[in-house]
Design an enzyme around this catalytic site. Structure first.
Site, short mmCIF file in Angstrom:
data_model
loop_
_atom_site.label_atom_id
_atom_site.label_comp_id
_atom_site.label_asym_id
_atom_site.label_seq_id
_atom_site.Cartn_x
_atom_site.Cartn_y
_atom_site.Cartn_z
CE LYS A 138 0.72 1.94 3.28
NZ LYS A 138 2.01 2.52 3.76
CE1 TYR A 223 -1.88 -0.10 7.42
CE2 TYR A 223 -0.54 1.85 7.05
CZ TYR A 223 -0.70 0.47 6.99
OH TYR A 223 0.31 -0.31 6.52
P1 NAD Z 1 12.46 1.87 1.95
O1 NAD Z 1 12.89 3.21 1.46
O2 NAD Z 1 13.01 1.39 3.24
O3 NAD Z 1 12.75 0.77 0.83
C1 NAD Z 1 12.47 1.00 -0.53
C2 NAD Z 1 13.22 0.00 -1.39
O4 NAD Z 1 12.96 0.32 -2.75
C3 NAD Z 1 14.73 0.03 -1.20
O5 NAD Z 1 15.22 -1.28 -1.21
C4 NAD Z 1 15.23 0.77 -2.43
O6 NAD Z 1 16.54 0.37 -2.82
C5 NAD Z 1 14.20 0.34 -3.48
N1 NAD Z 1 14.12 1.23 -4.62
C6 NAD Z 1 14.03 0.83 -5.89
N2 NAD Z 1 14.00 1.89 -6.72
C7 NAD Z 1 14.09 2.99 -5.94
C8 NAD Z 1 14.13 4.38 -6.22
N3 NAD Z 1 14.07 4.85 -7.48
N4 NAD Z 1 14.22 5.23 -5.19
C9 NAD Z 1 14.26 4.79 -3.92
N5 NAD Z 1 14.24 3.47 -3.59
C10 NAD Z 1 14.15 2.58 -4.59
O7 NAD Z 1 10.86 1.90 2.00
P2 NAD Z 1 9.91 0.93 2.82
O8 NAD Z 1 9.58 1.56 4.12
O9 NAD Z 1 10.43 -0.44 2.81
O10 NAD Z 1 8.55 1.06 1.94
C11 NAD Z 1 8.41 0.37 0.70
C12 NAD Z 1 6.91 0.23 0.38
O11 NAD Z 1 6.30 -0.51 1.41
C13 NAD Z 1 6.15 1.54 0.28
O12 NAD Z 1 5.17 1.46 -0.73
C14 NAD Z 1 5.47 1.68 1.62
O13 NAD Z 1 4.27 2.42 1.60
C15 NAD Z 1 5.20 0.24 1.97
N6 NAD Z 1 5.19 0.00 3.43
C16 NAD Z 1 4.14 -0.68 3.96
C17 NAD Z 1 4.09 -0.93 5.32
C18 NAD Z 1 2.97 -1.76 5.91
O14 NAD Z 1 2.81 -1.76 7.13
N7 NAD Z 1 2.23 -2.47 5.09
C19 NAD Z 1 5.10 -0.45 6.16
C20 NAD Z 1 6.17 0.24 5.58
C21 NAD Z 1 6.19 0.46 4.22
#
Ligand code: NAD
Length: 369
Positions: A138, A223
């Site tokens: 999401k 949420y």
């Molecule tokens: P994060 O920044 O920690 O990780 C993002 C990942 O995407 C990294 O591995 C990065 O290398 C990669 N990536 C690929 N192309 C990229 C670019 N052009 N720029 C930046 N990063 C790039 O983020 P996260 O917190 O892991 O969030 C990722 C997704 O998960 C988001 O859509 C977020 O909304 C979702 N999320 C959901 C929950 C949940 O509880 N369901 C919690 C956190 C995050």
């Protein structure tokens, strides 16, 4: 419309029949497992950031029907670390440019898309074209058009698509859906809901409009929006909103805090909020004709609990929400059952969030009817 009713109904069904559905699911699963005793659904995580590292990979090890078989990353050093830690074979390691090669890799059934919001369509579509089922985090994407493209790609490929709405599997949230639907305190009248946190690093993608699609609303306000939708079991008709920025350097591209109101067909009105500026906002409170119930915290990975106006506590046993979400998707695939969190559910939230932004921008109430 049909889809909407279906997915809403699925959520209620899970609530009301929680115990029964566990054994029902167990029966179905054991039937499949009898046919394919060792079959576990192979998951590849696409995007190895915080969520994958600290939640999804550990949760995969707690699942019954899933295993971590592959990764997609743009960083070779990261691939080496994951390979060592999770014993992932070289042939199951991909980058964002060669995902189509997964097509001839039977180790991977599902690609879980965990990249920044505005890349979900690109990566989901690549996974679907490679013949993989897609579990997409999401918010589903940053526009209705891109959500629809994901749905279309999965349909064309004949693959299942689910959105990472972990709270649809969380017992305390499900209990509140039961209280609402069974009208334990009478008809719902009003809901207050909010989720936010003070965001750190000012350079992160969450503060960049092109990658995030918006600010706290898209990230965590979703949420609170979800809570109003699953508690009422309805879709909002009207939305109004106000947003604010008090730190224009940090919040150059996205809102800092936002409040919005909605009206649902039954007459329920809601007041919701989200922020990237302060701690403590993580709740919903539902007011009904004869009483109220609330969760606070409502949306965390652990510690969810609440109260009712009759002084009873809401405090059901904690589960790993991500393991439950992934096991559910695996069972949907193994048993050829529809998911209760389909792409259409993700699209509906994005449509409403776009209306919330429009209402904030124009100062006008926006109709969703
Ligand atoms: P994060 O920044 O920690 O990780 C993002 C990942 O995407 C990294 O591995 C990065 O290398 C990669 N990536 C690929 N192309 C990229 C670019 N052009 N720029 C930046 N990063 C790039 O983020 P996260 O917190 O892991 O969030 C990722 C997704 O998960 C988001 O859509 C977020 O909304 C979702 N999320 C959901 C929950 C949940 O509880 N369901 C919690 C956190 C995050």
């Amino acid at each position: 419309m049909k889809m909407k009713l279906h997915s809403r109904r699925e959520f209620i069904k899970t609530t009301a029949l929680a115990a029964a559905s566990v054994s029902f699911a167990g029966t179905l699963a054991s039937r499949v497992r009898a046919a394919e005793p060792d079959r576990k659904i192979g998951f590849a995580l696409a995007g190895l950031g915080r969520l994958s590292t600290y939640q999804l990979a550990p949760a995969l090890h707690k699942t019954k029907y899933c295993r971590l078989t592959g990764i997609v990353t743009g960083h070779p050093a990261e691939a080496e670390e994951w390979k060592a830690q999770y014993h992932i074979s070289d042939k199951n390691i991909y980058n964002y440019d060669n995902m189509e090669k997964m097509a001839d890799n039977p180790d991977i059934d599902v690609v879980y898309i965990v990249t920044p919001n505005a890349l979900h369509a690109e990566h989901s579509i690549k996974a679907a074209k490679a013949g993989k089922h897609v579990l997409c985090e999401k918010p589903m994407e940053v526009s209705v058009k891109k959500c629809q493209q994901i749905i279309d790609a999965c349909k064309r490929a004949g693959r299942q698509l689910a959105i990472g709405y972990r709270l649809h599997f969380e017992p305390n949230n499900l209990e509140c859906v039961r209280l609402a639907r069974e009208k334990v305190f009478g008809d719902l009248k009003m809901i207050e809901a909010g989720f936010g946190f003070p965001i750190g690093d000012p350079t992160q993608w969450r503060l960049k409009r092109d990658l995030a699609g918006g600010g706290p609303l898209m990230d965590v306000g979703i949420y609170a929006l979800q809570a109003t939708r699953y508690l009422t079991g309805e879709e909002p008709l009207l939305v109004s909103a106000i947003e604010t920025v008090t730190d224009p350097v940090k919040f150059k591209e996205v809102e800092e805090s936002i409040v919005w109101q909605t009206k649902f067909p039954s007459g329920v009105i809601t007041h919701c909020s989200s922020t990237y500026n302060f701690p403590g906002l993580n709740y919903f409170k539902a007011y009904a004709k004869k009483g109220w119930f609330e969760l606070n915290p409502a949306y965390s990975y652990s510690g969810i609990q609440g109260q009712r106006s009759d002084r009873q506590e809401i405090h059901l046993p904690e589960i790993d929400q991500f393991a439950a979400e992934m096991d559910d998707f695996a069972q949907c695939i193994l048993n050829h059952q529809p998911t209760k969190v389909p792409g259409e559910e993700g699209l509906r939230d994005v449509k409403i969030m776009m209306a919330i932004y429009e209402a904030a921008r124009t100062g006008k109430t926006v109709s969703l009817a």
